[in-house]
Design a protein around this motif. Structure first.
Motif, PDB file in Angstrom:
ATOM      1  N   VAL A  28       0.835  -1.201   0.000  1.00  0.00           N
ATOM      2  CA  VAL A  28       0.000   0.000   0.000  1.00  0.00           C
ATOM      3  C   VAL A  28       0.872   1.253   0.000  1.00  0.00           C
ATOM      4  CG1 VAL A  28      -1.773   1.317   1.216  1.00  0.00           C
ATOM      5  CG2 VAL A  28      -1.866  -1.192   1.212  1.00  0.00           C
ATOM      6  N   VAL A  29       0.617   2.131  -0.964  1.00  0.00           N
ATOM      7  CA  VAL A  29       1.162   3.484  -0.960  1.00  0.00           C
ATOM      8  C   VAL A  29       0.060   4.372  -0.404  1.00  0.00           C
ATOM      9  CG1 VAL A  29       1.985   5.403  -2.367  1.00  0.00           C
ATOM     10  CG2 VAL A  29       2.673   3.054  -2.916  1.00  0.00           C
ATOM     11  N   LEU A  71       7.396   7.337  -8.256  1.00  0.00           N
ATOM     12  CA  LEU A  71       6.828   5.984  -8.300  1.00  0.00           C
ATOM     13  C   LEU A  71       6.631   5.505  -9.735  1.00  0.00           C
ATOM     14  CD1 LEU A  71       4.102   6.418  -5.519  1.00  0.00           C
ATOM     15  CD2 LEU A  71       6.389   5.447  -5.277  1.00  0.00           C
ATOM     16  N   SER A  72       7.421   6.031 -10.648  1.00  0.00           N
ATOM     17  CA  SER A  72       7.194   5.766 -12.074  1.00  0.00           C
ATOM     18  C   SER A  72       7.381   4.303 -12.459  1.00  0.00           C
ATOM     19  CB  SER A  72       8.119   6.646 -12.928  1.00  0.00           C
ATOM     20  OG  SER A  72       9.482   6.361 -12.631  1.00  0.00           O
ATOM     21  N   ASP A  73       8.154   3.560 -11.683  1.00  0.00           N
ATOM     22  CA  ASP A  73       8.399   2.153 -12.017  1.00  0.00           C
ATOM     23  C   ASP A  73       7.480   1.203 -11.255  1.00  0.00           C
ATOM     24  OD1 ASP A  73       9.419   2.577  -9.504  1.00  0.00           O
ATOM     25  OD2 ASP A  73      11.288   1.458  -9.836  1.00  0.00           O
ATOM     26  N   ARG A  74       6.424   1.729 -10.674  1.00  0.00           N
ATOM     27  CA  ARG A  74       5.549   0.960  -9.781  1.00  0.00           C
ATOM     28  C   ARG A  74       4.194   0.710 -10.436  1.00  0.00           C
ATOM     29  NH1 ARG A  74       5.782   1.486  -4.072  1.00  0.00           N
ATOM     30  NH2 ARG A  74       7.812   2.441  -4.500  1.00  0.00           N
ATOM     31  N   GLU A 117      -4.802  10.993 -13.790  1.00  0.00           N
ATOM     32  CA  GLU A 117      -3.930  11.378 -14.903  1.00  0.00           C
ATOM     33  C   GLU A 117      -2.463  11.135 -14.570  1.00  0.00           C
ATOM     34  OE1 GLU A 117      -5.882  15.013 -17.488  1.00  0.00           O
ATOM     35  OE2 GLU A 117      -4.704  15.502 -15.719  1.00  0.00           O
ATOM     36  N   ALA A 118      -2.059  11.551 -13.377  1.00  0.00           N
ATOM     37  CA  ALA A 118      -0.655  11.468 -12.992  1.00  0.00           C
ATOM     38  C   ALA A 118      -0.154  10.032 -12.966  1.00  0.00           C
ATOM     39  CB  ALA A 118      -0.446  12.126 -11.625  1.00  0.00           C
ATOM     40  N   PHE A 119      -1.035   9.111 -12.576  1.00  0.00           N
ATOM     41  CA  PHE A 119      -0.619   7.720 -12.416  1.00  0.00           C
ATOM     42  C   PHE A 119      -1.111   6.808 -13.540  1.00  0.00           C
ATOM     43  CE2 PHE A 119      -0.080   9.398  -8.141  1.00  0.00           C
ATOM     44  CZ  PHE A 119       1.174   8.894  -7.828  1.00  0.00           C
ATOM     45  N   LEU A 120      -1.491   7.405 -14.661  1.00  0.00           N
ATOM     46  CA  LEU A 120      -1.961   6.590 -15.783  1.00  0.00           C
ATOM     47  C   LEU A 120      -0.917   5.577 -16.267  1.00  0.00           C
ATOM     48  CD1 LEU A 120      -4.153   8.781 -18.168  1.00  0.00           C
ATOM     49  CD2 LEU A 120      -4.765   6.661 -16.998  1.00  0.00           C
ATOM     50  N   PRO A 121       0.362   5.945 -16.391  1.00  0.00           N
ATOM     51  CA  PRO A 121       1.324   4.929 -16.843  1.00  0.00           C
ATOM     52  C   PRO A 121       1.383   3.721 -15.917  1.00  0.00           C
ATOM     53  CG  PRO A 121       2.273   7.126 -17.032  1.00  0.00           C
ATOM     54  CD  PRO A 121       0.994   7.279 -16.264  1.00  0.00           C
ATOM     55  N   GLN A 122       1.328   3.970 -14.615  1.00  0.00           N
ATOM     56  CA  GLN A 122       1.372   2.869 -13.652  1.00  0.00           C
ATOM     57  C   GLN A 122       0.097   2.041 -13.696  1.00  0.00           C
ATOM     58  OE1 GLN A 122       2.248   6.068 -13.223  1.00  0.00           O
ATOM     59  NE2 GLN A 122       3.680   6.349 -11.520  1.00  0.00           N
TER      60      GLN A 122
END
Length: 229
Positions: A28-29, A71-74, A117-122
């Motif tokens: 959990v983040v 957290l881009s790799d998460r 939006e900010a965490f769409l890649p993850q």
């Protein structure tokens, strides 16, 4: 381990959901505005190596971008947009406080979209789920008592935002839903709520665990029942 990112994790429903997902084996983040004041959340760290606590004001979009980069790799399996604000009580027609209305809309409607939006890649990496904590007070059909202009409008707008997310992100395999958590005894819900935060959290977790892609864009309560828009 599956990964949850949740806002407003320091108390109430957010804290209960954090505890519940940790107990279920998730990492959990947990995000909140001021971790130094989040004693109940910080207390969980010693017994839960899968818990990370981050400072995040959901309306600080530069800070949000920084956290998303950190957290881009998460991959994120589940994003719960839980942080919310009711606004002042006893607001009467004829004396609507416009600045407070803007604040309610900013926190309850704009910020959940910006977090997503900010965490769409993850979310794309995990083909994850976005769950926005709404309210039955955001249901236009269910409004039988009027009033509560600030909060009702912000949650109705959140419902519309989440419906659009469901349509726009379907090709990415991302599910997006809104959930009414019940009338909960919290700082926001007040002391007369019908259920406590643990009951609400258990219902929300059960509802989310049973979602299928066909449920994307729908409005549920914490029992998993469909609600009217």
């Amino acid at each position: 381990m599956p990964q949850l990112l949740i806002t407003g994790a320091n108390r109430g429903i957010g804290l209960a959901l954090t505890e519940l997902y940790l107990a279920s084996g998730w990492d959990v983040v947990a995000c909140c505005r001021d971790p130094s004041q989040a004693d109940d959340l910080l207390y969980l760290i010693s017994d839960n190596p899968g818990l990370e606590v981050y400072q995040l004001d959901v309306t600080d979009y530069d800070g949000l971008a920084d956290l998303a980069q950190e957290l881009s790799d998460r991959p994120i399996d589940l994003l719960i947009n839980n942080a919310g604000y009711y606004g002042p009580n006893a607001v009467l027609l004829g004396d609507i406080p416009v600045e407070e209305w803007r604040k309610v809309l900013e926190i309850n409607t704009i910020a959940p979209l910006k977090v997503t939006e900010a965490f769409l890649p993850q979310l794309r990496a995990a083909k994850g789920t976005v769950a926005c904590i709404s309210s039955s007070m955001g249901s236009i059909e269910d409004n039988q008592s009027g009033g509560s202009y600030l909060y009702r409008s912000s949650k109705a707008a959140l419902n519309a935002v989440t419906k659009s997310l469901a349509l726009d992100l379907a090709a990415d395999g991302i599910t997006a839903v809104v959930i009414h958590p019940g009338w909960v005894r919290t700082d926001m819900g007040g002391p007369h709520g019908l259920i406590d935060a643990n009951v609400s959290a258990q219902g929300i977790q059960s509802c989310l665990a049973q979602l299928t892609p066909q449920d994307s864009g729908k409005f549920f309560d914490y029992h998993g029942r469909h609600l009217a828009w």
